[in-house]
Design a protein around this motif. Structure first.
Motif, PDB file in Angstrom:
ATOM      1  N   ASP A   1     -38.694 -23.362 -74.367  1.00  0.00           N
ATOM      2  CA  ASP A   1     -38.171 -22.071 -74.401  1.00  0.00           C
ATOM      3  C   ASP A   1     -39.348 -21.002 -74.028  1.00  0.00           C
ATOM      4  O   ASP A   1     -38.918 -19.817 -73.596  1.00  0.00           O
ATOM      5  CB  ASP A   1     -38.075 -21.679 -76.033  1.00  0.00           C
ATOM      6  CG  ASP A   1     -36.915 -22.234 -76.680  1.00  0.00           C
ATOM      7  OD1 ASP A   1     -35.830 -22.717 -76.020  1.00  0.00           O
ATOM      8  OD2 ASP A   1     -37.103 -22.792 -77.910  1.00  0.00           O
ATOM      9  N   GLU A   2     -40.315 -21.367 -73.495  1.00  0.00           N
ATOM     10  CA  GLU A   2     -41.533 -20.375 -73.024  1.00  0.00           C
ATOM     11  C   GLU A   2     -40.980 -20.391 -71.618  1.00  0.00           C
ATOM     12  O   GLU A   2     -40.505 -20.866 -70.704  1.00  0.00           O
ATOM     13  CB  GLU A   2     -42.714 -21.101 -72.935  1.00  0.00           C
ATOM     14  CG  GLU A   2     -43.781 -19.933 -72.364  1.00  0.00           C
ATOM     15  CD  GLU A   2     -45.232 -20.798 -72.294  1.00  0.00           C
ATOM     16  OE1 GLU A   2     -45.857 -20.224 -71.508  1.00  0.00           O
ATOM     17  OE2 GLU A   2     -45.425 -21.435 -73.270  1.00  0.00           O
TER      18      GLU A   2
ATOM     19  N   PRO B   1     -45.527  -9.790 -71.564  1.00  0.00           N
ATOM     20  CA  PRO B   1     -44.337 -10.983 -71.441  1.00  0.00           C
ATOM     21  C   PRO B   1     -45.199 -12.205 -71.964  1.00  0.00           C
ATOM     22  O   PRO B   1     -46.384 -12.441 -71.567  1.00  0.00           O
ATOM     23  CB  PRO B   1     -43.926 -11.332 -70.171  1.00  0.00           C
ATOM     24  CG  PRO B   1     -44.233  -9.742 -69.442  1.00  0.00           C
ATOM     25  CD  PRO B   1     -45.521  -9.398 -70.137  1.00  0.00           C
ATOM     26  N   GLU B   2     -44.553 -13.090 -72.703  1.00  0.00           N
ATOM     27  CA  GLU B   2     -45.223 -14.326 -73.091  1.00  0.00           C
ATOM     28  C   GLU B   2     -44.863 -15.355 -72.114  1.00  0.00           C
ATOM     29  O   GLU B   2     -43.769 -16.125 -72.061  1.00  0.00           O
ATOM     30  CB  GLU B   2     -44.731 -14.919 -74.425  1.00  0.00           C
ATOM     31  CG  GLU B   2     -45.069 -14.162 -75.562  1.00  0.00           C
ATOM     32  CD  GLU B   2     -46.514 -14.227 -75.792  1.00  0.00           C
ATOM     33  OE1 GLU B   2     -47.287 -15.269 -75.515  1.00  0.00           O
ATOM     34  OE2 GLU B   2     -47.104 -13.144 -76.393  1.00  0.00           O
TER      35      GLU B   2
ATOM     36  N   PRO C   1     -35.393 -16.360 -59.895  1.00  0.00           N
ATOM     37  CA  PRO C   1     -35.139 -17.986 -60.219  1.00  0.00           C
ATOM     38  C   PRO C   1     -36.564 -18.428 -59.835  1.00  0.00           C
ATOM     39  O   PRO C   1     -37.048 -18.006 -58.780  1.00  0.00           O
ATOM     40  CB  PRO C   1     -34.121 -17.965 -59.313  1.00  0.00           C
ATOM     41  CG  PRO C   1     -33.874 -17.292 -58.594  1.00  0.00           C
ATOM     42  CD  PRO C   1     -34.508 -15.893 -59.136  1.00  0.00           C
ATOM     43  N   GLY C   2     -36.995 -19.456 -60.515  1.00  0.00           N
ATOM     44  CA  GLY C   2     -38.129 -20.336 -60.015  1.00  0.00           C
ATOM     45  C   GLY C   2     -37.878 -21.786 -60.413  1.00  0.00           C
ATOM     46  O   GLY C   2     -36.604 -22.102 -60.755  1.00  0.00           O
ATOM     47  N   ASN C   3     -38.790 -22.550 -60.250  1.00  0.00           N
ATOM     48  CA  ASN C   3     -38.701 -23.824 -60.575  1.00  0.00           C
ATOM     49  C   ASN C   3     -39.691 -24.579 -61.423  1.00  0.00           C
ATOM     50  O   ASN C   3     -39.950 -25.685 -61.404  1.00  0.00           O
ATOM     51  CB  ASN C   3     -38.646 -24.697 -59.298  1.00  0.00           C
ATOM     52  CG  ASN C   3     -39.916 -24.708 -58.491  1.00  0.00           C
ATOM     53  OD1 ASN C   3     -41.074 -23.835 -58.843  1.00  0.00           O
ATOM     54  ND2 ASN C   3     -40.122 -25.308 -57.422  1.00  0.00           N
ATOM     55  N   MET C   4     -40.243 -23.436 -62.371  1.00  0.00           N
ATOM     56  CA  MET C   4     -41.429 -24.020 -62.980  1.00  0.00           C
ATOM     57  C   MET C   4     -40.747 -24.043 -64.670  1.00  0.00           C
ATOM     58  O   MET C   4     -39.882 -23.640 -65.082  1.00  0.00           O
ATOM     59  CB  MET C   4     -42.480 -23.084 -63.028  1.00  0.00           C
ATOM     60  CG  MET C   4     -43.177 -22.927 -61.632  1.00  0.00           C
ATOM     61  SD  MET C   4     -43.791 -24.626 -61.161  1.00  0.00           S
ATOM     62  CE  MET C   4     -44.910 -24.839 -62.602  1.00  0.00           C
ATOM     63  N   SER C   5     -41.378 -25.060 -65.527  1.00  0.00           N
ATOM     64  CA  SER C   5     -40.993 -25.015 -66.992  1.00  0.00           C
ATOM     65  C   SER C   5     -42.009 -25.466 -67.851  1.00  0.00           C
ATOM     66  O   SER C   5     -43.150 -25.964 -67.220  1.00  0.00           O
ATOM     67  CB  SER C   5     -39.850 -26.049 -66.906  1.00  0.00           C
ATOM     68  OG  SER C   5     -40.270 -27.246 -66.822  1.00  0.00           O
ATOM     69  N   CYS C   6     -42.162 -25.395 -69.037  1.00  0.00           N
ATOM     70  CA  CYS C   6     -43.156 -25.475 -70.072  1.00  0.00           C
ATOM     71  C   CYS C   6     -42.730 -26.773 -70.523  1.00  0.00           C
ATOM     72  O   CYS C   6     -41.573 -26.851 -71.322  1.00  0.00           O
ATOM     73  CB  CYS C   6     -43.593 -24.628 -70.970  1.00  0.00           C
ATOM     74  SG  CYS C   6     -44.721 -25.072 -72.250  1.00  0.00           S
ATOM     75  N   LEU C   7     -43.311 -28.103 -70.633  1.00  0.00           N
ATOM     76  CA  LEU C   7     -42.901 -29.082 -71.057  1.00  0.00           C
ATOM     77  C   LEU C   7     -43.158 -29.282 -72.648  1.00  0.00           C
ATOM     78  O   LEU C   7     -42.226 -29.629 -73.529  1.00  0.00           O
ATOM     79  CB  LEU C   7     -43.682 -30.469 -70.665  1.00  0.00           C
ATOM     80  CG  LEU C   7     -43.403 -30.605 -69.140  1.00  0.00           C
ATOM     81  CD1 LEU C   7     -44.324 -31.898 -68.755  1.00  0.00           C
ATOM     82  CD2 LEU C   7     -42.005 -30.764 -68.651  1.00  0.00           C
ATOM     83  N   THR C   8     -44.050 -28.495 -72.989  1.00  0.00           N
ATOM     84  CA  THR C   8     -44.610 -28.766 -74.482  1.00  0.00           C
ATOM     85  C   THR C   8     -43.672 -27.631 -75.409  1.00  0.00           C
ATOM     86  O   THR C   8     -43.478 -27.683 -76.557  1.00  0.00           O
ATOM     87  CB  THR C   8     -46.008 -27.994 -74.575  1.00  0.00           C
ATOM     88  OG1 THR C   8     -46.774 -28.882 -73.732  1.00  0.00           O
ATOM     89  CG2 THR C   8     -46.560 -28.188 -76.083  1.00  0.00           C
TER      90      THR C   8
END
Length: 360
Positions: free
Chosen positions: A297-298, A37-38, A287-294
């Motif tokens: 869609d990642e 997975p990416e 479910p989580g609470n993380m995201s990629c700002l850059t």
């Protein structure tokens, strides 16, 4: 990849998350992912208990690496709070692990995880560190089981319960966890030339084994939707097995979670309890609470939490148990010159530090 393969990979990934979050120290678990997975997997939390706190960053590997998760090295990791304070984490010798140095979580403050990997920036949603309240009463009761040999009822062990009071305000989420400490006499064994153990080697210093509760039955979560402001009674927090006739020491935690943390553990529990039958709930992303700002869609998996913790010590006295299933130990060293002692090696499952509430 078939839906069954996907289902199994999600369940094993969920088990990895359980093992990673049962303590402030995080042990890598080699989850059997079937594809690459990416994604980045994040595990870790800040609490009101003393640090250091550990953040784990890994990438799941595909089948060509036999399912090994790959620790992310060289990341820039830091934690901020709502007062503008920032602490940079230090990379450890364990691949993908980053530790705080001075940070101590404070109830009422909000914490946020940030990290950068290969030019990409990631962050968690802010997490409020909530008060976990107090445990009003802790007690145990014996239960019966059916003997697989005689088919008769026998002592099956002891359930440990707590009573606690939910605050007046709505929106409280809980998790209960327990850890067993067992004081050791022997920390190793002497072996013959073929590697077979001969006799036990006594510990050089005080030492305790740490037995952590893992698996779906150990994920105990609740919210106050139905009993806001009322007493939470007979909440089971641990099960003590029939083993030796001795005293069984536990440290029980009551944790105050965010709504995201509650949903995270609840979903993991549901996934691990599913048996793979046709009537099971369809697998879904944890479910989580993380995201990629850059790259919005990642996919970023895992959870960074701010967890309020109340901890108490408790002892179940098994000395008068009606039966025993104590495992056989190696013999003592033979007479003559004393053999060397064995060191107490610090790990997630062993410590030389006296447990906080220990009085046995």
């Amino acid at each position: 990849m078939s839906i069954i393969q996907y289902y199994l990979s999600i369940r094993k990934a969920a088990l990895w998350a359980v093992i990673a979050l049962v303590s402030a120290c995080v042990t890598p678990y080699e989850a059997d992912f079937k594809q690459q997975p990416e994604s980045v997997v994040v595990q870790g939390f800040v609490s009101n208990q003393p640090g250091p706190y550990t953040i784990q960053l890994v990438r799941p590997a595909n089948y060509s690496f036999a399912g090994y998760s790959i620790g992310i090295q060289g990341a820039k990791v830091y934690i901020t709070d709502d007062t503008g304070q920032r602490e940079d984490l230090v990379e450890t010798l364990a691949s993908g692990q980053y530790k705080t140095q001075k940070l101590q979580g404070i109830v009422g403050r909000t914490y946020q995880l940030h990290f950068e990997v290969n030019g990409k920036k990631y962050e968690s949603r802010p997490e409020l560190l909530r008060d976990a309240g107090t445990i009003g009463r802790i007690y145990h009761e014996a239960f019966q089981s059916i003997s697989p040999i005689t088919q008769e009822r026998q002592l099956g062990g002891w359930h440990v319960y707590i009573d606690t009071k939910d605050p007046a305000e709505r929106g409280n989420y809980y998790r209960w966890n327990s850890v067993h400490y067992k004081r050791l006499v022997a920390c190793g064994s002497a072996k013959d030339r073929y590697g077979n153990p001969l006799y036990r080697l006594f510990c050089c210093t005080d030492c305790w084994d740490i037995v952590r509760c893992l698996g779906p039955d150990c994920i105990k979560v609740a919210n106050d939707a139905l009993n806001n402001g009322q007493e939470i009674a007979r909440q089971e927090v641990a099960t003590v097995p029939v083993d030796c006739r001795d005293k069984y020491y536990l440290e029980v935690e009551q944790q105050a979670l965010s709504r995201e943390g509650y949903l995270y553990f609840k979903t993991i529990k549901q996934l691990l309890e599913n048996t793979g039958g046709v009537f099971d709930v369809a697998p879904s992303a944890v479910p989580g609470n993380m995201s990629c700002l850059t790259d919005p869609d990642e996919q970023v998996l895992g959870l960074f939490g701010a967890v309020g913790i109340t901890r108490v010590g408790y002892v179940v006295d098994r000395s008068n148990a009606e039966r025993s299933a104590c495992p056989q130990e190696l013999p003592d060293p033979p007479s003559g010159p004393p053999p060397p002692c064995a060191p107490c090696e610090e790990s997630l499952y062993r410590t030389g530090q006296k447990p906080r509430f220990w009085d046995l």
